[in-house]
Design a protein around this motif. Structure first.
Motif, PDB file in Angstrom:
ATOM      1  N   LEU A 107       0.833  -1.205   0.000  1.00  7.59           N
ATOM      2  CA  LEU A 107       0.000   0.000   0.000  1.00  7.59           C
ATOM      3  C   LEU A 107       0.873   1.263   0.000  1.00  7.59           C
ATOM      4  O   LEU A 107       0.587   2.228  -0.707  1.00  7.59           O
ATOM      5  N   ILE A 108       1.942   1.232   0.802  1.00  7.37           N
ATOM      6  CA  ILE A 108       2.848   2.382   0.855  1.00  7.37           C
ATOM      7  C   ILE A 108       3.506   2.610  -0.509  1.00  7.37           C
ATOM      8  O   ILE A 108       3.542   3.734  -1.024  1.00  7.37           O
ATOM      9  N   MET A 109       3.997   1.528  -1.093  1.00 11.45           N
ATOM     10  CA  MET A 109       4.654   1.649  -2.395  1.00 11.45           C
ATOM     11  C   MET A 109       3.687   2.154  -3.452  1.00 11.45           C
ATOM     12  O   MET A 109       4.043   2.973  -4.309  1.00 11.45           O
ATOM     13  N   GLY A 110       2.445   1.647  -3.393  1.00 17.83           N
ATOM     14  CA  GLY A 110       1.440   2.091  -4.353  1.00 17.83           C
ATOM     15  C   GLY A 110       1.156   3.572  -4.213  1.00 17.83           C
ATOM     16  O   GLY A 110       1.082   4.302  -5.204  1.00 17.83           O
ATOM     17  N   ALA A 111       1.036   4.036  -2.965  1.00 23.42           N
ATOM     18  CA  ALA A 111       0.741   5.450  -2.720  1.00 23.42           C
ATOM     19  C   ALA A 111       1.878   6.334  -3.224  1.00 23.42           C
ATOM     20  O   ALA A 111       1.651   7.373  -3.854  1.00 23.42           O
ATOM     21  N   ILE A 112       3.122   5.925  -2.959  1.00 25.17           N
ATOM     22  CA  ILE A 112       4.263   6.733  -3.388  1.00 25.17           C
ATOM     23  C   ILE A 112       4.362   6.789  -4.914  1.00 25.17           C
ATOM     24  O   ILE A 112       4.563   7.853  -5.506  1.00 25.17           O
ATOM     25  N   GLY A 125       1.709   8.983  -6.219  1.00 25.70           N
ATOM     26  CA  GLY A 125       2.037  10.373  -5.922  1.00 25.70           C
ATOM     27  C   GLY A 125       3.052  10.938  -6.901  1.00 25.70           C
ATOM     28  O   GLY A 125       2.901  12.057  -7.402  1.00 25.70           O
ATOM     29  N   LEU A 126       4.092  10.153  -7.203  1.00 27.11           N
ATOM     30  CA  LEU A 126       5.129  10.614  -8.135  1.00 27.11           C
ATOM     31  C   LEU A 126       4.552  10.826  -9.527  1.00 27.11           C
ATOM     32  O   LEU A 126       4.816  11.834 -10.184  1.00 27.11           O
ATOM     33  N   ARG A 127       3.733   9.857  -9.966  1.00 26.39           N
ATOM     34  CA  ARG A 127       3.174   9.970 -11.313  1.00 26.39           C
ATOM     35  C   ARG A 127       2.171  11.118 -11.397  1.00 26.39           C
ATOM     36  O   ARG A 127       1.970  11.709 -12.456  1.00 26.39           O
ATOM     37  N   GLY A 128       1.517  11.424 -10.261  1.00 28.54           N
ATOM     38  CA  GLY A 128       0.488  12.457 -10.268  1.00 28.54           C
ATOM     39  C   GLY A 128       1.023  13.860 -10.062  1.00 28.54           C
ATOM     40  O   GLY A 128       0.342  14.832 -10.392  1.00 28.54           O
ATOM     41  N   LEU A 129       2.232  13.979  -9.538  1.00 28.21           N
ATOM     42  CA  LEU A 129       2.765  15.297  -9.180  1.00 28.21           C
ATOM     43  C   LEU A 129       2.686  16.325 -10.312  1.00 28.21           C
ATOM     44  O   LEU A 129       2.220  17.455 -10.086  1.00 28.21           O
ATOM     45  N   PRO A 130       3.105  15.985 -11.540  1.00 26.90           N
ATOM     46  CA  PRO A 130       3.039  16.992 -12.600  1.00 26.90           C
ATOM     47  C   PRO A 130       1.612  17.438 -12.900  1.00 26.90           C
ATOM     48  O   PRO A 130       1.411  18.554 -13.378  1.00 26.90           O
TER      49      PRO A 130
END
Lengths: 105, 227
Positions: A11-16, A19-24
């Motif tokens: 779950l943690i890895m999925g969230a991170i 988050g990275l892919r969504g940042l832009p």
């Protein structure tokens, strides 16, 4: 393997990753307006991939005694194949096969 | 536009086939290794549904076996997937403006899906991009399921199979090198890691990443910009 530990880790890895892919998509203006970010975008991916590669090679070489020849040979083969043929799966399997063959007596 | 509009008519199957050929076997290798490491099949499939990032998933196998702390797993994921921060920038205008479809497409922006999406002509409907993303994930899940089922039966005592992660990094590094704008990242990364090893064997990777970030701040690229 502890299943509840693994589940939380997933779950943690999925969230991170999300988050990275969504940042832009939420901070595009901020990302685009900073020349420093742009510079990092050009510099870091290759640099970090080289670091991860060296780190993984070092991890492998700690699993056997002697010099890291199997690691160097397997990675050299993988890179040469990938450079020439651009076929990720083939490069990956050939490199791994050479490595496994080398370190198993 | 004549050139690119001909590409618009490429059917979904033609676009997703190359990805399928990579994802099914790569997913199978992941499923196989994960199950061999002691994970149940459902966990292997679940990890594809909630993470969906090949290199990070390969990396997590030895970390989960070793019972690594959540903090170190989180850091490793951050490092391996950092490049994805820069993917969305070139797709900002092309994704649907809001809704679940947009969220899912952001979630599914892997290296391969990104590289296929960026070659599509600008007038490609979002629905097509969405379906492409979903199909690509489907191959990854199917491959993993296949590998996990085989892995649950097989008795294998070969050492060194986890070196597949190093080889995956080698493939990704080769592709980054092909599209490099300069040789600096490599020229910095090699001594950075050597120096980090001298400072601390335990924390070598984190220290080396820190050194590379510093270098990125201070190395000024030539004004001639390459795309």
């Amino acid at each position: 393997m502890n299943q509840s530990h693994a589940l939380w880790a997933l779950l943690i890895m999925g969230a991170i990753t999300f988050g990275l892919r969504g940042l832009p998509f939420v901070a595009a203006r901020w990302l685009q307006s900073h020349p420093l970010i742009e510079r990092m975008g050009r510099f870091l991916p290759l640099a970090i991939m080289m670091l991860l590669l060296m780190h993984a090679m070092r991890g492998g070489s700690q699993g056997h005694s002697g010099l890291p020849w199997p690691e160097l040979a397997a990675v050299a083969l993988t890179m040469a194949l990938q450079w020439r043929l651009k076929h990720p799966l083939l490069s990956l399997l050939a490199g791994t096969a050479l490595y496994v063959w080398w370190i198993n007596p | 536009m004549a050139l690119s509009s001909s590409k618009a008519h490429l059917p979904l199957s033609a676009l997703t086939l190359p990805v399928a050929m990579g994802y099914i076997p790569l997913g199978a290798v992941f499923g196989f290794l994960f199950v061999q490491a002691g994970a149940p099949t459902w966990l292997a499939v679940l990890s594809n549904v909630v993470i969906y990032a090949g290199a990070a998933q390969y990396m997590m196998i030895p970390m989960l076996v070793a019972g690594a702390s959540y903090a170190s797993i989180a850091l490793a994921t951050l490092v391996i997937n950092l490049r994805h921060v820069f993917y969305g920038l070139s797709l900002l205008q092309r994704f649907p403006p809001k809704g679940l479809m947009r969220l899912y497409m952001v979630f599914g922006l892997t290296d391969e899906t990104y590289s296929v999406l960026t070659t599509l002509p600008a007038d490609t409907p979002p629905q097509k991009m969405f379906l492409l993303t979903a199909l690509n994930q489907l191959w990854w899940v199917l491959g993993t399921l296949l590998g996990a089922v085989v892995g649950a039966q097989a008795q294998l005592s070969l050492k060194g199979l986890d070196f597949v992660l190093a080889c995956l990094f080698a493939v990704l590094a080769t592709e980054q090198w092909r599209h490099r704008s300069s040789a600096w990242p490599v020229l910095v990364a090699l001594p950075a890691y050597a120096l980090a090893l001298v400072i601390s064997q335990q924390q070598a990777l984190s220290i080396a990443i820190g050194l590379c970030v510093l270098a990125a701040v201070f190395i000024q690229p030539k004004p001639v910009s390459t795309p």
